[in-house]
Design a protein around this motif. Structure first.
Motif, short mmCIF file in Angstrom:
data_model
loop_
_atom_site.label_atom_id
_atom_site.label_comp_id
_atom_site.label_asym_id
_atom_site.label_seq_id
_atom_site.Cartn_x
_atom_site.Cartn_y
_atom_site.Cartn_z
N ASP A 1 -9.15 -1.13 -9.49
CA ASP A 1 -8.51 -1.11 -8.17
C ASP A 1 -7.10 -0.54 -8.27
O ASP A 1 -6.67 0.26 -7.40
N GLU A 2 -6.36 -0.91 -9.32
CA GLU A 2 -5.01 -0.36 -9.49
C GLU A 2 -5.06 1.15 -9.70
O GLU A 2 -4.21 1.90 -9.16
N MET A 3 -6.03 1.61 -10.47
CA MET A 3 -6.17 3.03 -10.71
C MET A 3 -6.48 3.78 -9.43
O MET A 3 -5.93 4.86 -9.16
N ILE A 4 -7.36 3.23 -8.62
CA ILE A 4 -7.71 3.87 -7.34
C ILE A 4 -6.50 3.89 -6.41
O ILE A 4 -6.20 4.90 -5.77
N GLN A 5 -5.74 2.78 -6.37
CA GLN A 5 -4.55 2.76 -5.52
C GLN A 5 -3.51 3.78 -5.98
O GLN A 5 -2.84 4.41 -5.17
N THR A 6 -3.39 3.94 -7.29
CA THR A 6 -2.45 4.93 -7.84
C THR A 6 -2.87 6.35 -7.44
O THR A 6 -2.02 7.17 -7.05
N LEU A 7 -4.16 6.65 -7.54
CA LEU A 7 -4.65 7.99 -7.17
C LEU A 7 -4.45 8.24 -5.68
O LEU A 7 -4.09 9.36 -5.27
N LEU A 8 -4.67 7.21 -4.89
CA LEU A 8 -4.51 7.38 -3.45
C LEU A 8 -3.04 7.60 -3.08
O LEU A 8 -2.73 8.23 -2.07
N ALA A 9 -2.14 7.05 -3.89
CA ALA A 9 -0.71 7.19 -3.60
C ALA A 9 -0.13 8.54 -4.01
O ALA A 9 0.99 8.87 -3.63
N ILE A 10 -0.90 9.31 -4.82
CA ILE A 10 -0.38 10.61 -5.26
C ILE A 10 -0.41 11.62 -4.10
O ILE A 10 -1.37 11.74 -3.39
#
Length: 483
Positions: free
Chosen positions: A474-483
């Motif tokens: 979930d953290e990885m997905i949130q990081t990708l979405l924030a880019i």
């Protein structure tokens, strides 16, 4: 591995660990529940390339061989227990020689009063004591006979109850078979239904010795060790008719007592060759049709021996030929062809009983005497004493050919019952020990709470690991979405 793949793998892991925790909880909660099978998950990898874990089902762990042996021990305990209970009751009804109210005690009292009366043949008090002692003897024999027949009636009614229990239990097992098949067809866990089915079968195992045979889709068939099929798809129906009263003349061979039927066909219920041999049901048939019948024959044989001692024509010259002696068959002379139930009909001769219009002095002067004789003459009383102690060989009752006095024959009567009781008690002790040992082994193979708690700790660790993977994904997905 992609982020979505990792997420999917962790989700399947969480599902599996959650279900495993539920099973551990159920196992611990039912650790002392009889018939409960320990549950565990059957897991496998999902299709190659997709990763994750798949729940294939719930495994119910039971040792069928051990359960089968324990059920046979249940049946053996029921079989020997039914017979031992009867023999104990008859032994207590006869009584041991140290008890004044026993058969031996009453005989000793009767002999003692005769000796006292012979010492003072003019004493009505002592004559009355002889009368009371003789009446106590006849009352004791009748009470013992009544006890035997009451035990037969109890066995007959218990048989009817067991047959009803069997029929209802077989129908319950059939219904559970259907539900288990339906549960497996739907893909749901039938373990709870299997536990209930095992409890139902366990309840039937003391009645008849059962073997459980596997059938398709989780159902089972039930057959006795003697080969009677009680359930295979459809349950068999056992038939039996009880009675409201049993007297010594009533036997199954004579048609007065019911036997068993299986699906409307006669079924041998007694004996070692019976298809139902070895359980409490056959034990009760043995009590009703064999043990109690033999006990009654022995009691009647003893009563006959007693009657014939005092019916001897040479004992009392005042009696007319064919007249009864001191002890009578319901007031009449005893006829050898009518020995059955003699012990229950035994009565004192009315000629010596004031309550029946007789006179006590006839104990001294003779049963057929019209008037009192010499009050000091004790010859007849001494003859009664000699008749009681005379060594005679019993002609009926299944006794040994050894000649006995009346007291000796009473001892043999009690000894024969006690010997059978001791043999049956030894068999019951062995069967009970085997039953307890197998039951302890069954419990030992049941739920191991220590192992279950260790497994729970492993489940918690696996759950935490899968939860951490999901959190990281979930953290990885949130990081990708924030880019």
């Amino acid at each position: 591995m992609s982020i979505s793949g990792a997420f999917s793998n962790a989700l399947s892991g969480l599902t599996a660990t959650s279900r495993a925790a539920e099973l551990v909880s159920s196992n611990v909660a039912n650790a002392m529940t009889e018939g409960y099978g320990t549950r565990s998950l059957a897991l496998s990898a999902q299709t190659p390339g997709s990763g994750g874990v798949r729940i294939d089902g719930v495994l119910r762990q039971m040792d069928d061989v051990l359960i089968g042996d324990r059920r046979l021990a249940d049946a053996a305990t029921g079989y020997h227990g039914a017979q031992n209970t009867f023999l104990q009751g008859v032994e207590q009804a006869i009584g041991t020689p140290d008890q004044p109210a026993s058969l031996s005690g009453r005989l000793a009292q009767f002999e003692a009063t005769l000796i006292e009366a012979a010492a003072r043949p003019d004493s009505q008090t002592r004559q009355s004591a002889v009368l009371n002692a003789a009446q106590g003897l006849t009352t004791h024999l009748k009470a013992t006979s009544d006890h035997i027949q009451a035990a037969r009636l109890d066995a007959d009614q218990a048989i009817a109850g067991m047959v009803a229990t069997l029929n209802a239990g077989l129908e319950d097992v059939r219904a559970l078979n259907v539900k288990i098949q339906a549960a497996q067809a739907r893909g749901t866990d039938p373990s709870g239904l299997m536990d209930l089915r095992q409890q139902k079968i366990d309840a039937l195992s003391p009645i008849v010795p059962l073997k459980q045979l596997p059938r398709d889709n989780g159902s089972v068939a039930l057959v006795t060790t003697g080969g009677a099929m009680l359930l295979d798809g459809k349950p068999a129906t056992l038939g039996f008719s009880t009675v409201n009263m049993i007297v010594p003349e009533m036997t199954r061979a004579g048609g007065a007592l019911s036997g068993l039927t299986l699906n409307g066909q006669p079924l041998e219920a007694g004996g070692d060759r019976s298809p139902l041999a070895g359980g409490a049901l056959s034990g009760l048939f043995a009590v009703r049709d064999e043990l109690a019948v033999v006990a009654q024959e022995r009691l009647d044989g003893f009563a006959r021996n007693l009657v014939e001692r005092f019916q001897d024509p040479t004992l009392d010259a005042t009696r007319a030929p064919g007249d009864p002696g001191l002890f009578t068959d319901a007031g009449a002379a005893f006829a050898p062809a009518d020995e059955v139930a003699l012990s229950s009909r035994l009565m004192l001769n009315a000629a010596v009983d004031p309550a029946q219009g007789g006179s006590l002095w006839r104990l001294r002067d003779g049963l057929g005497a019209a008037a009192q004789g010499n009050v000091g003459d004790a010859s007849l009383l001494n003859g009664l004493i000699d008749g009681l102690g005379a060594i005679r060989t019993p002609v009926s009752g299944g006794f040994t050919s050894t000649a006995h006095s009346t007291a000796g024959l009473a001892s043999e009567l009690l000894s024969s019952i006690s010997s059978e009781r001791l043999q049956t008690e030894a068999r019951l002790g062995f069967a009970s020990s085997q039953q307890q040992t197998l039951r302890q082994m069954e419990f030992a193979q049941g739920v191991d709470t220590d192992a279950q708690m260790q497994k729970l700790m492993q489940i918690e660790q696996a759950y935490a690991a899968n939860a951490r993977v999901m959190s990281t994904a979930d953290e990885m997905i949130q990081t990708l979405l924030a880019i």
